[in-house]
Write an enzyme that holds these catalytic residues in place. Sequence first.
Site, PDB file in Angstrom:
ATOM      1  N   LYS A 261       0.821  -1.211   0.000  1.00  0.00           N
ATOM      2  CA  LYS A 261       0.000   0.000   0.000  1.00  0.00           C
ATOM      3  C   LYS A 261       0.856   1.263   0.000  1.00  0.00           C
ATOM      4  O   LYS A 261       0.641   2.183  -0.798  1.00  0.00           O
ATOM      5  CB  LYS A 261      -0.927  -0.015   1.216  1.00  0.00           C
ATOM      6  CG  LYS A 261      -1.874   1.157   1.304  1.00  0.00           C
ATOM      7  CD  LYS A 261      -2.856   0.975   2.457  1.00  0.00           C
ATOM      8  CE  LYS A 261      -2.157   0.905   3.792  1.00  0.00           C
ATOM      9  NZ  LYS A 261      -3.131   0.862   4.922  1.00  0.00           N
ATOM     10  N   ASP A 280      -6.483  -0.615   0.496  1.00  0.00           N
ATOM     11  CA  ASP A 280      -6.543  -1.016   1.899  1.00  0.00           C
ATOM     12  C   ASP A 280      -7.893  -1.674   2.135  1.00  0.00           C
ATOM     13  O   ASP A 280      -8.648  -1.919   1.187  1.00  0.00           O
ATOM     14  CB  ASP A 280      -6.297   0.171   2.827  1.00  0.00           C
ATOM     15  CG  ASP A 280      -7.316   1.282   2.643  1.00  0.00           C
ATOM     16  OD1 ASP A 280      -8.331   1.061   1.966  1.00  0.00           O
ATOM     17  OD2 ASP A 280      -7.083   2.382   3.169  1.00  0.00           O
ATOM     18  N   HIS A 282     -10.553  -0.512   3.339  1.00  0.00           N
ATOM     19  CA  HIS A 282     -11.657   0.364   2.958  1.00  0.00           C
ATOM     20  C   HIS A 282     -11.908   0.283   1.450  1.00  0.00           C
ATOM     21  O   HIS A 282     -13.049   0.223   0.990  1.00  0.00           O
ATOM     22  CB  HIS A 282     -11.369   1.798   3.388  1.00  0.00           C
ATOM     23  CG  HIS A 282     -11.153   1.936   4.867  1.00  0.00           C
ATOM     24  ND1 HIS A 282     -12.179   1.890   5.772  1.00  0.00           N
ATOM     25  CD2 HIS A 282     -10.020   2.080   5.581  1.00  0.00           C
ATOM     26  CE1 HIS A 282     -11.690   2.017   6.997  1.00  0.00           C
ATOM     27  NE2 HIS A 282     -10.387   2.134   6.907  1.00  0.00           N
ATOM     28  N   GLN A 324      -9.187   7.171  -8.863  1.00  0.00           N
ATOM     29  CA  GLN A 324      -9.488   6.737  -7.509  1.00  0.00           C
ATOM     30  C   GLN A 324      -9.473   7.912  -6.535  1.00  0.00           C
ATOM     31  O   GLN A 324     -10.251   7.956  -5.583  1.00  0.00           O
ATOM     32  CB  GLN A 324      -8.462   5.685  -7.073  1.00  0.00           C
ATOM     33  CG  GLN A 324      -8.756   5.052  -5.738  1.00  0.00           C
ATOM     34  CD  GLN A 324      -7.569   4.258  -5.249  1.00  0.00           C
ATOM     35  OE1 GLN A 324      -6.431   4.658  -5.419  1.00  0.00           O
ATOM     36  NE2 GLN A 324      -7.830   3.119  -4.645  1.00  0.00           N
TER      37      GLN A 324
END
Length: 370
Positions: A261, A280, A282, A324
């Site tokens: 990440k 992640d 989420h 994103q």
Amino acid sequence: MLFCRSPAPMKLRDAPSACPSLWRWLPCPPAELRLDLVLSSGQSFRWWESSPGAWTGVLGGRVWTLRQDGDRLWYTVYGEEEEHEEEEERDGCPAKAAKLNAAETDRILRDYFQLDVGLSALYHTWGAADPLFRKVANDFPGVRVLRQDPVECLFSFICTSNNHISRITAMIERLCQAFGRRLCCLDSRPFHAFPSLSALTGAEAEAQLRALGFGYRAKFVSGSARAIAEGLGAEGLCQLRSAPYAEARRVLCALPGVGAKVADCVCLLSLDKAEAVPVDTHVWQIARQRYGVALGGKSLTPRAYQEIGDFFRELWGPRAGWAQAVSTPPFLKPLPPTPSHAHPIISPFQVLFCADLRKGQKPTGSQHQA
């Protein structure tokens, strides 16, 4: 940014009309850049809303103030002070405002905000491919990805694990004050450059970082600094911009404290890998609940991480990481709880920035704790 409960009063220095000879501007409509959305999102931790609509921070070893007015992006740059010299003002204008080459300062800003990338056209492309993107895009125009210094970006994001934006900002501020070169002082607030690699590789660096409240992250910061200094160096880290995405990611993941990440955040925000999609838990939930991406297992495995990234790359194309940033910003409402998920999803730029972005939260006295 440092979050405040109420906006600070306007300072004369932050208004181009007060000191017109010290300000320049670039053409930049809000559809191409919204300073308030981008600089408060957690991409960088060096910007502070010094007065309403004015953002002051450190970029390229200089202190800048930026603001927008219609289709203009205004900026002024402050010069470095002599050692321990305090700022002086005349008629509200900083006496030490830098007289830098205009073409060079324009270039720095254009590069930092990647203004050569046409954002409006990308919004149209992403909206045509994704109805969910189209629903949020109109409310959040001008969200673009910064192009940061790789060293600063890497060490900033090493600090983001299990952390939130106000605390990260305070940590980075302490890091710069302790290890970075002092640049100038505005309104009794000192500004420092981001530390060099050599400053973070000293024998006492880890102990100093722990004393500054970095906790377990202290060994990752000092360890990664040593690994880079003894290996590819700062220049080699920057040269990863020309390497393939997979190679750059592999090199980063070999550093202490850098997982997939964080590596993807650094790839996206400093190494020109626009296809990097940081994932992640989420983002995993967003992919499953909002996009119906069916991935097995009860945890975010390396395989699921790759599949989610590939899904968004297929959906949004070669600048999936940029899309994103718009489609899952910190301003969207949380997802509601589901039977398989006991707590509400926080839908932030956490996608990108690996931090629990709690807008409005002040740093507290607990910020020095691990």
